[in-house]
Design an enzyme around this catalytic site. Structure first.
Site, mmCIF file in Angstrom:
data_model
loop_
_atom_site.group_PDB
_atom_site.id
_atom_site.type_symbol
_atom_site.label_atom_id
_atom_site.label_comp_id
_atom_site.label_asym_id
_atom_site.label_seq_id
_atom_site.Cartn_x
_atom_site.Cartn_y
_atom_site.Cartn_z
ATOM 1 N N PRO A 10 -36.618 48.625 -4.794
ATOM 2 C CA PRO A 10 -36.551 50.026 -5.199
ATOM 3 C C PRO A 10 -35.147 50.520 -5.506
ATOM 4 O O PRO A 10 -34.194 50.176 -4.819
ATOM 5 C CB PRO A 10 -37.135 50.773 -3.996
ATOM 6 C CG PRO A 10 -37.015 49.836 -2.850
ATOM 7 C CD PRO A 10 -37.166 48.460 -3.442
ATOM 8 N N ASN A 11 -35.078 51.311 -6.539
ATOM 9 C CA ASN A 11 -33.882 52.035 -6.981
ATOM 10 C C ASN A 11 -32.850 51.161 -7.683
ATOM 11 O O ASN A 11 -31.856 51.677 -8.197
ATOM 12 C CB ASN A 11 -33.229 52.811 -5.819
ATOM 13 C CG ASN A 11 -34.169 53.819 -5.213
ATOM 14 O OD1 ASN A 11 -34.735 54.625 -5.947
ATOM 15 N ND2 ASN A 11 -34.390 53.765 -3.913
ATOM 16 N N ARG A 18 -26.242 54.949 -10.311
ATOM 17 C CA ARG A 18 -26.496 55.238 -8.898
ATOM 18 C C ARG A 18 -25.256 54.916 -8.064
ATOM 19 O O ARG A 18 -24.827 53.757 -8.023
ATOM 20 C CB ARG A 18 -27.650 54.331 -8.436
ATOM 21 C CG ARG A 18 -27.923 54.351 -6.972
ATOM 22 C CD ARG A 18 -28.830 53.185 -6.582
ATOM 23 N NE ARG A 18 -29.207 53.314 -5.194
ATOM 24 C CZ ARG A 18 -29.724 52.329 -4.463
ATOM 25 N NH1 ARG A 18 -29.934 51.139 -5.012
ATOM 26 N NH2 ARG A 18 -30.026 52.529 -3.206
ATOM 27 N N TYR A 23 -22.116 50.703 -5.742
ATOM 28 C CA TYR A 23 -22.820 49.621 -6.445
ATOM 29 C C TYR A 23 -22.158 49.194 -7.762
ATOM 30 O O TYR A 23 -22.626 48.257 -8.398
ATOM 31 C CB TYR A 23 -24.268 50.038 -6.703
ATOM 32 C CG TYR A 23 -25.040 50.316 -5.431
ATOM 33 C CD1 TYR A 23 -25.311 49.284 -4.520
ATOM 34 C CD2 TYR A 23 -25.470 51.596 -5.101
ATOM 35 C CE1 TYR A 23 -25.996 49.530 -3.342
ATOM 36 C CE2 TYR A 23 -26.167 51.855 -3.925
ATOM 37 C CZ TYR A 23 -26.421 50.816 -3.052
ATOM 38 O OH TYR A 23 -27.099 51.054 -1.881
ATOM 39 N N ASN A 79 -33.149 41.008 -3.675
ATOM 40 C CA ASN A 79 -32.477 42.229 -3.230
ATOM 41 C C ASN A 79 -33.597 43.235 -3.008
ATOM 42 O O ASN A 79 -34.084 43.858 -3.956
ATOM 43 C CB ASN A 79 -31.475 42.735 -4.265
ATOM 44 C CG ASN A 79 -30.714 43.955 -3.739
ATOM 45 O OD1 ASN A 79 -31.087 44.526 -2.712
ATOM 46 N ND2 ASN A 79 -29.663 44.346 -4.434
ATOM 47 N N ALA A 82 -33.885 49.200 -0.067
ATOM 48 C CA ALA A 82 -34.161 49.842 1.218
ATOM 49 C C ALA A 82 -35.321 49.201 1.977
ATOM 50 O O ALA A 82 -35.399 49.327 3.211
ATOM 51 C CB ALA A 82 -34.443 51.324 0.992
ATOM 52 N N GLU A 103 -31.454 36.232 0.688
ATOM 53 C CA GLU A 103 -31.368 37.694 0.756
ATOM 54 C C GLU A 103 -30.030 38.129 0.162
ATOM 55 O O GLU A 103 -28.986 37.566 0.507
ATOM 56 C CB GLU A 103 -31.449 38.137 2.225
ATOM 57 C CG GLU A 103 -31.239 39.633 2.409
ATOM 58 C CD GLU A 103 -31.246 40.053 3.884
ATOM 59 O OE1 GLU A 103 -31.529 39.202 4.769
ATOM 60 O OE2 GLU A 103 -30.955 41.234 4.150
ATOM 61 N N HIS A 105 -27.480 41.492 -1.112
ATOM 62 C CA HIS A 105 -27.126 42.908 -1.240
ATOM 63 C C HIS A 105 -25.824 43.025 -2.003
ATOM 64 O O HIS A 105 -24.890 42.255 -1.741
ATOM 65 C CB HIS A 105 -27.000 43.583 0.131
ATOM 66 C CG HIS A 105 -28.244 43.445 0.941
ATOM 67 N ND1 HIS A 105 -29.375 44.183 0.685
ATOM 68 C CD2 HIS A 105 -28.551 42.598 1.942
ATOM 69 C CE1 HIS A 105 -30.327 43.795 1.521
ATOM 70 N NE2 HIS A 105 -29.860 42.831 2.287
ATOM 71 N N ARG A 112 -21.785 49.889 6.336
ATOM 72 C CA ARG A 112 -22.369 51.177 5.932
ATOM 73 C C ARG A 112 -23.134 51.799 7.106
ATOM 74 O O ARG A 112 -22.890 51.456 8.253
ATOM 75 C CB ARG A 112 -23.244 50.967 4.687
ATOM 76 C CG ARG A 112 -22.418 50.404 3.515
ATOM 77 C CD ARG A 112 -23.269 50.201 2.281
ATOM 78 N NE ARG A 112 -23.820 51.467 1.797
ATOM 79 C CZ ARG A 112 -24.810 51.560 0.912
ATOM 80 N NH1 ARG A 112 -25.360 50.454 0.434
ATOM 81 N NH2 ARG A 112 -25.255 52.740 0.517
HETATM 82 C C1 DQA Z 1 -28.760 47.292 -1.223
HETATM 83 C C2 DQA Z 1 -28.399 47.877 0.145
HETATM 84 C C3 DQA Z 1 -29.580 48.658 0.710
HETATM 85 O O1 DQA Z 1 -29.236 49.191 1.983
HETATM 86 C C4 DQA Z 1 -29.940 49.801 -0.212
HETATM 87 O O2 DQA Z 1 -31.057 50.506 0.289
HETATM 88 C C5 DQA Z 1 -30.144 49.364 -1.607
HETATM 89 C C6 DQA Z 1 -29.252 48.369 -2.180
HETATM 90 C C7 DQA Z 1 -27.556 46.592 -1.874
HETATM 91 O O3 DQA Z 1 -27.776 45.884 -2.863
HETATM 92 O O4 DQA Z 1 -26.414 46.751 -1.439
HETATM 93 O O5 DQA Z 1 -31.002 49.882 -2.318
HETATM 94 O O6 DQA Z 1 -29.778 46.311 -1.047
#
Ligand code: DQA
Length: 151
Positions: A10-11, A18, A23, A79, A82, A103, A105, A112
């Site tokens: 998501p997102n 964003r 990011y 990735n 959240a 995994e 990020h 954070r």
């Molecule tokens: C993320 C880190 C997560 O905590 C966050 O909710 C994201 C992006 C990252 O790529 O740093 O959506 O996965």
């Protein structure tokens, strides 16, 4: 040639606009292009996806497990956004399929908010990468190639 599934949660479709201070300014299309280059350099085909829906991510992991069992998939770079911090369903999907998974990020989640410090993915991942910005995707592809070579 085996495929690598790069799965974004998501997102991540909002990359570029964003929170660029967290990011960066590259878009998801830029990340896909980076992954295309990295997969080509490491002898992989790429399947690159993004979904804002937990169940779609679960379905994609099931499909990945089936493809890996047939020898067609090298593994998954996930990735989960959240959902990393909330999703028992993703944990169970990875565990239940036994798919090889890294995994990833973009940000260093450990530097954070505390709610980002726990991951449901890490205990069922082969490796965890965070804090390298979007370049982490290319590093993860190279890491997966190294894992393949070692098996
Ligand atoms: C993320 C880190 C997560 O905590 C966050 O909710 C994201 C992006 C990252 O790529 O740093 O959506 O996965």
């Amino acid at each position: 040639m085996k495929t690598v599934l790069i799965l974004n949660g998501p997102n991540l479709n909002l990359l570029g606009t964003r929170e660029p201070q967290v990011y960066g300014s590259q878009t998801l299309a830029d990340v896909q292009a980076l992954c295309e280059r990295s997969c080509a350099a490491n002898g992989f085909a790429l399947d690159f996806r993004q979904s804002n829906h937990e169940g779609e991510l679960v379905d994609a992991l099931h499909e990945a497990g089936r493809l890996q069992a047939k020898g067609k998939l090298a593994g998954v770079i996930l990735n989960a956004g959240a959902y990393t911090h909330t999703s028992v369903a993703l944990h169970d999907a990875i565990k239940g399929t036994g798919v090889t998974l890294i995994e990833l990020h973009i940000s260093n989640v450990h530097a954070r908010e505390s709610f980002r410090h726990h991951s449901y993915i890490s205990p069922v991942a082969q490796a965890v990468m965070c804090g390298f910005g979007v370049n982490g995707y290319a590093l993860a592809v190279a890491g997966l190639a190294g894992m393949q070579a070692a098996t």
